[in-house]
Design a protein around this motif. Sequence first.
Motif, PDB file in Angstrom:
ATOM      1  N   THR A   9     -27.933  67.889  69.033  1.00 49.14           N
ATOM      2  CA  THR A   9     -28.818  68.824  69.736  1.00 49.14           C
ATOM      3  C   THR A   9     -30.275  68.506  69.454  1.00 49.14           C
ATOM      4  OG1 THR A   9     -27.135  70.565  69.656  1.00 49.14           O
ATOM      5  CG2 THR A   9     -29.416  71.259  69.987  1.00 49.14           C
ATOM      6  N   GLU A  10     -30.595  68.229  68.200  1.00 50.39           N
ATOM      7  CA  GLU A  10     -31.971  67.913  67.829  1.00 50.39           C
ATOM      8  C   GLU A  10     -32.440  66.599  68.459  1.00 50.39           C
ATOM      9  OE1 GLU A  10     -31.690  68.013  63.596  1.00 50.39           O
ATOM     10  OE2 GLU A  10     -32.120  70.171  63.463  1.00 50.39           O
ATOM     11  N   ALA A  11     -31.484  65.724  68.808  1.00 52.36           N
ATOM     12  CA  ALA A  11     -31.828  64.470  69.479  1.00 52.36           C
ATOM     13  C   ALA A  11     -32.112  64.675  70.964  1.00 52.36           C
ATOM     14  CB  ALA A  11     -30.697  63.458  69.307  1.00 52.36           C
ATOM     15  N   GLY A  12     -31.957  65.916  71.441  1.00 60.08           N
ATOM     16  CA  GLY A  12     -32.276  66.220  72.833  1.00 60.08           C
ATOM     17  C   GLY A  12     -31.098  66.194  73.774  1.00 60.08           C
ATOM     18  N   VAL A  13     -29.894  66.189  73.213  1.00 57.15           N
ATOM     19  CA  VAL A  13     -28.679  66.196  74.032  1.00 57.15           C
ATOM     20  C   VAL A  13     -28.125  67.618  74.096  1.00 57.15           C
ATOM     21  CG1 VAL A  13     -26.335  65.296  74.318  1.00 57.15           C
ATOM     22  CG2 VAL A  13     -28.135  63.824  73.362  1.00 57.15           C
ATOM     23  N   SER A  14     -27.952  68.142  75.284  1.00 59.80           N
ATOM     24  CA  SER A  14     -27.327  69.456  75.447  1.00 59.80           C
ATOM     25  C   SER A  14     -25.808  69.288  75.428  1.00 59.80           C
ATOM     26  CB  SER A  14     -27.760  70.110  76.760  1.00 59.80           C
ATOM     27  OG  SER A  14     -29.124  70.453  76.719  1.00 59.80           O
ATOM     28  N   ILE A  15     -25.145  70.090  74.615  1.00 58.61           N
ATOM     29  CA  ILE A  15     -23.688  70.014  74.480  1.00 58.61           C
ATOM     30  C   ILE A  15     -23.054  71.049  75.390  1.00 58.61           C
ATOM     31  CG2 ILE A  15     -21.737  70.259  72.901  1.00 58.61           C
ATOM     32  CD1 ILE A  15     -23.734  69.543  70.619  1.00 58.61           C
ATOM     33  N   TRP A  16     -22.295  70.576  76.365  1.00 59.64           N
ATOM     34  CA  TRP A  16     -21.570  71.468  77.260  1.00 59.64           C
ATOM     35  C   TRP A  16     -20.076  71.259  77.056  1.00 59.64           C
ATOM     36  CZ3 TRP A  16     -24.273  71.380  82.746  1.00 59.64           C
ATOM     37  CH2 TRP A  16     -25.590  71.854  82.605  1.00 59.64           C
ATOM     38  N   LEU A  17     -19.329  72.320  77.205  1.00 61.64           N
ATOM     39  CA  LEU A  17     -17.869  72.264  77.070  1.00 61.64           C
ATOM     40  C   LEU A  17     -17.242  71.978  78.426  1.00 61.64           C
ATOM     41  CD1 LEU A  17     -15.343  72.811  75.222  1.00 61.64           C
ATOM     42  CD2 LEU A  17     -15.414  75.156  76.131  1.00 61.64           C
ATOM     43  N   ASP A  18     -16.389  70.978  78.471  1.00 59.36           N
ATOM     44  CA  ASP A  18     -15.705  70.625  79.715  1.00 59.36           C
ATOM     45  C   ASP A  18     -14.361  71.353  79.768  1.00 59.36           C
ATOM     46  OD1 ASP A  18     -15.344  69.385  82.170  1.00 59.36           O
ATOM     47  OD2 ASP A  18     -14.379  67.624  81.295  1.00 59.36           O
ATOM     48  N   ASP A  19     -14.434  72.663  79.847  1.00 59.12           N
ATOM     49  CA  ASP A  19     -13.208  73.456  79.897  1.00 59.12           C
ATOM     50  C   ASP A  19     -13.566  74.925  80.073  1.00 59.12           C
ATOM     51  OD1 ASP A  19     -10.261  73.568  79.648  1.00 59.12           O
ATOM     52  OD2 ASP A  19     -10.704  74.814  77.914  1.00 59.12           O
ATOM     53  N   ILE A  20     -12.690  75.647  80.731  1.00 61.19           N
ATOM     54  CA  ILE A  20     -12.831  77.097  80.825  1.00 61.19           C
ATOM     55  C   ILE A  20     -11.460  77.691  81.069  1.00 61.19           C
ATOM     56  CG2 ILE A  20     -13.246  77.155  83.328  1.00 61.19           C
ATOM     57  CD1 ILE A  20     -15.280  79.404  82.791  1.00 61.19           C
ATOM     58  N   SER A  21     -11.221  78.855  80.515  1.00 64.79           N
ATOM     59  CA  SER A  21      -9.992  79.602  80.784  1.00 64.79           C
ATOM     60  C   SER A  21     -10.263  81.062  80.456  1.00 64.79           C
ATOM     61  CB  SER A  21      -8.818  79.098  79.940  1.00 64.79           C
ATOM     62  OG  SER A  21      -8.998  79.439  78.578  1.00 64.79           O
ATOM     63  N   ARG A  22      -9.514  81.939  81.071  1.00 68.82           N
ATOM     64  CA  ARG A  22      -9.710  83.351  80.794  1.00 68.82           C
ATOM     65  C   ARG A  22      -9.330  83.682  79.355  1.00 68.82           C
ATOM     66  NH1 ARG A  22      -8.386  87.158  85.660  1.00 68.82           N
ATOM     67  NH2 ARG A  22      -9.744  85.522  86.488  1.00 68.82           N
ATOM     68  N   ALA A 289     -32.702  61.727  74.490  1.00 72.09           N
ATOM     69  CA  ALA A 289     -33.276  63.026  74.861  1.00 72.09           C
ATOM     70  C   ALA A 289     -33.244  63.238  76.367  1.00 72.09           C
ATOM     71  CB  ALA A 289     -34.702  63.127  74.345  1.00 72.09           C
ATOM     72  N   GLY A 290     -33.021  64.496  76.750  1.00 64.43           N
ATOM     73  CA  GLY A 290     -33.051  64.846  78.158  1.00 64.43           C
ATOM     74  C   GLY A 290     -31.748  64.636  78.883  1.00 64.43           C
ATOM     75  N   THR A 291     -30.640  64.569  78.135  1.00 66.46           N
ATOM     76  CA  THR A 291     -29.334  64.378  78.751  1.00 66.46           C
ATOM     77  C   THR A 291     -28.406  65.529  78.373  1.00 66.46           C
ATOM     78  OG1 THR A 291     -28.577  63.039  76.874  1.00 66.46           O
ATOM     79  CG2 THR A 291     -29.497  61.858  78.768  1.00 66.46           C
ATOM     80  N   VAL A 292     -27.271  65.579  79.073  1.00 70.87           N
ATOM     81  CA  VAL A 292     -26.204  66.520  78.771  1.00 70.87           C
ATOM     82  C   VAL A 292     -24.945  65.710  78.499  1.00 70.87           C
ATOM     83  CG1 VAL A 292     -24.806  68.448  79.636  1.00 70.87           C
ATOM     84  CG2 VAL A 292     -27.203  68.224  80.349  1.00 70.87           C
ATOM     85  N   ASN A 293     -24.164  66.130  77.502  1.00 70.13           N
ATOM     86  CA  ASN A 293     -22.850  65.520  77.305  1.00 70.13           C
ATOM     87  C   ASN A 293     -21.818  66.636  77.401  1.00 70.13           C
ATOM     88  OD1 ASN A 293     -20.427  64.271  76.147  1.00 70.13           O
ATOM     89  ND2 ASN A 293     -21.823  62.621  75.522  1.00 70.13           N
ATOM     90  N   THR A 294     -20.969  66.586  78.420  1.00 65.56           N
ATOM     91  CA  THR A 294     -19.950  67.617  78.585  1.00 65.56           C
ATOM     92  C   THR A 294     -18.631  67.090  78.042  1.00 65.56           C
ATOM     93  OG1 THR A 294     -18.847  69.099  80.153  1.00 65.56           O
ATOM     94  CG2 THR A 294     -19.506  66.947  80.996  1.00 65.56           C
ATOM     95  N   MET A 295     -18.104  67.756  77.029  1.00 70.09           N
ATOM     96  CA  MET A 295     -16.961  67.250  76.264  1.00 70.09           C
ATOM     97  C   MET A 295     -15.768  68.190  76.334  1.00 70.09           C
ATOM     98  SD  MET A 295     -18.964  66.573  72.660  1.00 70.09           S
ATOM     99  CE  MET A 295     -20.753  66.430  72.681  1.00 70.09           C
TER     100      MET A 295
END
Length: 369
Positions: A9-22, A289-295
């Motif tokens: 996160t401090e390196a400028g990468v936004s961490i997104w979760l590649d999943d969703i469920s109720r 920096a300035g990227t997103v990684n969705t995992m």
Amino acid sequence: MSENLKRLTEAGVSIWLDDISRERLRTGNLQSLINDKYVTGVTSNPTIFASALSKGDAYDTQLRDLAVRGVDVGEAVRAITTFDIRWAADVLRPVFDATGGVDGRVSIEVDPRLATETAEKTVAEARALWWLVDRPNVHIKIPATLPGLPAITQTLAEGISVNVTLIFSLERYRAVMDAWLTGLEQAKAAGLDLSKIESVASFFVSRFDTEIDKRLEKIGTPEALALKGKAAIANARLAFAAYEEVMNSPRWQALKAAGAHPQRPLWASTGVKNPDYPDTMYVDQLVTAGTVNTMPEKTLDAVADHGNIDGDTVRPYYEQAWNTMAALKQAGIDYDDVVRALEDEGVEKFVTSWNELLGTVESELKKAS
């Protein structure tokens, strides 16, 4: 809290979760990931929803209500999926507010069967989803097929935030960025607030290695085999180089001066498919920096446990990336054929998952009626 995820996160990468469920939502699991693992966004796709619906009882009450109302399966699917997206958007709203609307985003995809249809149909679907979810922190996912490009422009021009998905080639990525810029220019001409329009461009990673590795194994020479596992990282790094070119263009600078935010590159499909490869390689080697990684959560946990986050691993490696791509061509890899096959396969997989989702919902509606 993971030190590795903190460094990422401090390196400028936004961490997104590649999943969703109720289930994830009602148990507070998503909130825990936000609190403890630096998750700042969520992505979804038809496969994720099909998987979520097939497990547990989290959807039973809504399915019974939909069955009582006698809704058709298409309406039922949208009622179910937008409910989850709306809920996730509300959970992530504090992140959205804290980041000025950049993060705290949740993505929902247009019907993938529209990927090869006219732009008009995709735009109509995007408008419907934007209205159904009715949250400012939603992204509407539109595939980067050729018919998808004008739909991306029109959707952005109307002030709807977009996650462009299924990008494999550098040429198509440049076309996506052009569609994005055109959309913002049209939004500006219409007097819209550009600072409210967000976009990411989902550049797929692991699938690229899977396809090319298969071809390298078929070629079978020592030179070809030595290139296994190197193509995807090189391709993604060159995508970021293309992004930097656009960020330095007068066209973007004019939009930036008008309040626009960048269309951040998003590394998608970052779960490693080949067990012989390090399970964090598509995170560790794409830090900038300035990227997103969705995992997927499995990859998120792996990075938390033993990721190697050590400085920028994209910008210093452009020359190496070009050399890798040149070596792949020399070995007999047809880049254009690879990306064409991957796009066709990607659309087909999402359509298959969508049809499975429709089938599952239809079956559950019959049970509940």
